[in-house]
Motif scaffolding. Structure first.
Motif, PDB file in Angstrom:
ATOM      1  N   GLN A  89     180.197 -15.387   5.467  1.00 22.82           N
ATOM      2  CA  GLN A  89     180.528 -15.225   6.193  1.00 22.82           C
ATOM      3  C   GLN A  89     179.637 -14.181   8.046  1.00 22.82           C
ATOM      4  O   GLN A  89     178.830 -13.758   7.137  1.00 22.82           O
ATOM      5  CB  GLN A  89     181.294 -13.456   5.475  1.00 22.82           C
ATOM      6  N   ARG A  90     179.855 -13.842   9.220  1.00 28.78           N
ATOM      7  CA  ARG A  90     178.990 -13.186   9.910  1.00 28.78           C
ATOM      8  C   ARG A  90     180.244 -13.335  11.364  1.00 28.78           C
ATOM      9  O   ARG A  90     179.316 -12.889  11.835  1.00 28.78           O
ATOM     10  CB  ARG A  90     178.112 -14.641  10.571  1.00 28.78           C
ATOM     11  N   VAL A  96     170.158 -17.684   7.199  1.00 30.93           N
ATOM     12  CA  VAL A  96     169.026 -16.791   8.510  1.00 30.93           C
ATOM     13  C   VAL A  96     170.497 -18.184   9.679  1.00 30.93           C
ATOM     14  O   VAL A  96     170.456 -18.841   9.616  1.00 30.93           O
ATOM     15  CB  VAL A  96     167.823 -18.198   8.721  1.00 30.93           C
ATOM     16  N   PHE A  97     171.235 -17.597  10.776  1.00 33.45           N
ATOM     17  CA  PHE A  97     171.525 -18.139  11.799  1.00 33.45           C
ATOM     18  C   PHE A  97     171.030 -18.092  12.676  1.00 33.45           C
ATOM     19  O   PHE A  97     169.890 -17.669  12.822  1.00 33.45           O
ATOM     20  CB  PHE A  97     172.747 -16.752  12.264  1.00 33.45           C
ATOM     21  N   TYR A  98     171.905 -19.318  13.306  1.00 29.34           N
ATOM     22  CA  TYR A  98     170.041 -19.633  15.147  1.00 29.34           C
ATOM     23  C   TYR A  98     172.022 -19.725  15.525  1.00 29.34           C
ATOM     24  O   TYR A  98     172.932 -20.178  15.685  1.00 29.34           O
ATOM     25  CB  TYR A  98     170.293 -21.257  14.555  1.00 29.34           C
ATOM     26  N   ARG A  99     171.047 -19.280  17.429  1.00 30.08           N
ATOM     27  CA  ARG A  99     172.034 -19.686  18.027  1.00 30.08           C
ATOM     28  C   ARG A  99     170.875 -19.772  19.674  1.00 30.08           C
ATOM     29  O   ARG A  99     169.920 -19.952  19.342  1.00 30.08           O
ATOM     30  CB  ARG A  99     172.527 -17.702  18.801  1.00 30.08           C
ATOM     31  N   LEU A 100     171.752 -19.708  21.253  1.00 25.51           N
ATOM     32  CA  LEU A 100     171.075 -19.983  22.069  1.00 25.51           C
ATOM     33  C   LEU A 100     170.008 -19.029  22.505  1.00 25.51           C
ATOM     34  O   LEU A 100     170.686 -18.110  22.419  1.00 25.51           O
ATOM     35  CB  LEU A 100     171.917 -20.748  22.780  1.00 25.51           C
ATOM     36  N   LEU A 158     177.092 -28.066  19.109  1.00 24.21           N
ATOM     37  CA  LEU A 158     177.741 -27.537  17.840  1.00 24.21           C
ATOM     38  C   LEU A 158     177.366 -25.827  18.328  1.00 24.21           C
ATOM     39  O   LEU A 158     178.607 -25.013  18.247  1.00 24.21           O
ATOM     40  CB  LEU A 158     176.950 -28.075  16.386  1.00 24.21           C
ATOM     41  N   ILE A 159     175.996 -25.266  18.225  1.00 16.70           N
ATOM     42  CA  ILE A 159     175.811 -24.422  18.816  1.00 16.70           C
ATOM     43  C   ILE A 159     176.628 -23.499  19.178  1.00 16.70           C
ATOM     44  O   ILE A 159     176.565 -21.969  19.554  1.00 16.70           O
ATOM     45  CB  ILE A 159     173.660 -23.945  18.512  1.00 16.70           C
ATOM     46  N   GLN A 160     175.987 -23.947  20.001  1.00 19.49           N
ATOM     47  CA  GLN A 160     177.008 -23.261  21.768  1.00 19.49           C
ATOM     48  C   GLN A 160     178.737 -22.989  21.639  1.00 19.49           C
ATOM     49  O   GLN A 160     179.276 -22.257  22.146  1.00 19.49           O
ATOM     50  CB  GLN A 160     176.413 -24.677  22.730  1.00 19.49           C
ATOM     51  N   GLN A 161     179.380 -24.365  20.675  1.00 19.96           N
ATOM     52  CA  GLN A 161     180.675 -24.435  20.435  1.00 19.96           C
ATOM     53  C   GLN A 161     181.026 -23.030  19.479  1.00 19.96           C
ATOM     54  O   GLN A 161     181.759 -22.264  19.814  1.00 19.96           O
ATOM     55  CB  GLN A 161     180.935 -25.900  19.919  1.00 19.96           C
ATOM     56  N   GLN A 162     180.439 -22.671  18.668  1.00 15.16           N
ATOM     57  CA  GLN A 162     179.960 -21.775  17.708  1.00 15.16           C
ATOM     58  C   GLN A 162     179.879 -20.583  17.631  1.00 15.16           C
ATOM     59  O   GLN A 162     179.991 -19.258  17.216  1.00 15.16           O
ATOM     60  CB  GLN A 162     180.024 -22.873  16.025  1.00 15.16           C
ATOM     61  N   GLN A 163     179.182 -20.687  18.925  1.00 17.71           N
ATOM     62  CA  GLN A 163     177.640 -19.397  18.805  1.00 17.71           C
ATOM     63  C   GLN A 163     176.129 -18.977  18.239  1.00 17.71           C
ATOM     64  O   GLN A 163     175.866 -18.871  18.204  1.00 17.71           O
ATOM     65  CB  GLN A 163     178.802 -18.145  18.869  1.00 17.71           C
ATOM     66  N   GLU A 164     177.346 -19.529  16.994  1.00 16.65           N
ATOM     67  CA  GLU A 164     176.514 -18.860  16.134  1.00 16.65           C
ATOM     68  C   GLU A 164     175.891 -20.480  14.341  1.00 16.65           C
ATOM     69  O   GLU A 164     177.379 -20.506  14.323  1.00 16.65           O
ATOM     70  CB  GLU A 164     175.965 -17.726  15.347  1.00 16.65           C
ATOM     71  N   LEU A 165     175.069 -20.788  13.994  1.00 17.17           N
ATOM     72  CA  LEU A 165     175.225 -21.688  12.588  1.00 17.17           C
ATOM     73  C   LEU A 165     174.359 -21.529  11.869  1.00 17.17           C
ATOM     74  O   LEU A 165     173.127 -21.383  12.593  1.00 17.17           O
ATOM     75  CB  LEU A 165     175.757 -23.152  13.067  1.00 17.17           C
ATOM     76  N   CYS A 166     174.010 -21.654  10.227  1.00 22.11           N
ATOM     77  CA  CYS A 166     173.079 -21.469   9.876  1.00 22.11           C
ATOM     78  C   CYS A 166     173.018 -22.608   9.341  1.00 22.11           C
ATOM     79  O   CYS A 166     173.386 -24.219   9.578  1.00 22.11           O
ATOM     80  CB  CYS A 166     173.347 -20.736   8.465  1.00 22.11           C
ATOM     81  N   VAL A 167     171.796 -23.296   8.829  1.00 20.49           N
ATOM     82  CA  VAL A 167     170.902 -24.213   8.164  1.00 20.49           C
ATOM     83  C   VAL A 167     173.127 -25.297   7.435  1.00 20.49           C
ATOM     84  O   VAL A 167     172.951 -26.431   7.540  1.00 20.49           O
ATOM     85  CB  VAL A 167     170.055 -24.529   7.486  1.00 20.49           C
ATOM     86  N   ARG A 196     168.558 -14.672  13.080  1.00 16.58           N
ATOM     87  CA  ARG A 196     168.403 -13.891  13.122  1.00 16.58           C
ATOM     88  C   ARG A 196     168.758 -13.930  11.008  1.00 16.58           C
ATOM     89  O   ARG A 196     169.488 -15.020  10.716  1.00 16.58           O
ATOM     90  CB  ARG A 196     169.369 -13.030  12.833  1.00 16.58           C
ATOM     91  N   ARG A 197     168.037 -13.108  10.727  1.00 15.28           N
ATOM     92  CA  ARG A 197     168.747 -13.512   9.049  1.00 15.28           C
ATOM     93  C   ARG A 197     169.305 -12.235   8.645  1.00 15.28           C
ATOM     94  O   ARG A 197     169.089 -11.049   9.488  1.00 15.28           O
ATOM     95  CB  ARG A 197     167.139 -13.233   8.684  1.00 15.28           C
TER      96      ARG A 197
END
Length: 257
Positions: free
Chosen positions: A251-252, A209-213, A164-173, A203-204
């Motif tokens: 929003q990011r 807090v957003f997570y990415r590869l 999911l993160i790979q597809q969306q680039q970034e996701l939060c909890v 990154r916050r």
């Protein structure tokens, strides 16, 4: 360079492990000595030979064996193919690494279709395994990273999180919680494991807090995720639908490259 050794283990050594042995030897017999055995061996199901012969794979070495008969041999990898074998083999097998792969027993269904399905699934898993094993040979300093990455893929929640993160680039909890329909503590726990393994970075921004590869994730690891996503698009289709239906997503867009 001397060959590595791998043994596939299931309860009866009558279907899954026989398919895995023949397929692995077909794909990488020049790199590995390949074995299979069972914790309670039974005769090999004739459909194993039928399916392998239809794909022109050798069945020459296939016979049912008791894991106890190989108790004195040391393997580089022992791979269990059912949960029952995983629980009972740990004390019986000598191996540098024990991996758990779980596949449905095809013997319960009539005909050979279920055997073909297992063979196809094994083929995909073995491809990934061989990709990792090539990295292992590059040097021991890479072993820990490869093992951490491989263990991450073995968990359903973590694998879907990565895809999911790979597809969306970034996701939060909160987004992952909605997409995976899991509790926030469980998602946070898995994210912490992925971050500790240096597969994800965060990154916050404000309260989010957003997570990415991870930026320094090796090319081989990115390739594995890409291959998994390309060949298993249905794996996260439902999760993406739930994510797209989520209201009030953080929003990011302006913050992501």
């Amino acid at each position: 360079m001397s060959k590595k050794s791998v043994i596939f283990i299931c309860t009866g050594n009558s279907a899954r492990s026989q398919l895995a042995e023949a397929l692995f030897r077909h794909m990488a017999g020049e790199q590995f000595d390949v074995f299979s055995a069972g914790t309670a061996p039974e005769p090999v199901d004739p459909r194993v030979f039928e399916v392998l012969n239809s794909r022109h794979m050798s069945t020459e070495h296939l016979r049912s064996k008791d894991l106890a008969s190989l108790s004195e041999r040391h393997f580089d990898y022992a791979i269990t193919l059912c949960d029952k074998a995983r629980q009972s083999c740990v004390a019986q097998v000598k191996a540098a690494q024990i991996l758990a792969w779980d596949f449905a027993d095809p013997k319960a269904k009539a005909g050979t279709k279920a055997f073909d399905v297992v063979l196809n699934e094994l083929s995909e898993r073995i491809k990934y395994f061989l990709l990792f094993s090539q990295k292992y040979r590059a040097g021991p300093e890479q072993l820990g990273d490869a093992l951490s990455f491989y263990k991450a893929l073995a968990d359903d929640t973590r694998l879907k999180t990565l895809l999911l993160i790979q597809q969306q680039q970034e996701l939060c909890v909160c987004e992952l919680t909605a997409a995976l329909t899991e509790t926030q503590p469980k998602i946070s726990r898995h994210l912490a494991q992925l971050r500790k393994a240096a597969i994800l970075q965060d990154r916050r921004h404000g309260q989010w807090v957003f997570y990415r590869l991870a930026d320094n994730l090796p090319d081989w690891a990115l390739t594995v995720l890409q291959l998994t996503a390309e060949n298993n698009s249905d794996l996260i289709a439902d999760n993406l639908s739930k994510l797209n239906q989520m209201g009030d997503r953080p929003q990011r867009a302006a913050l992501c490259s």
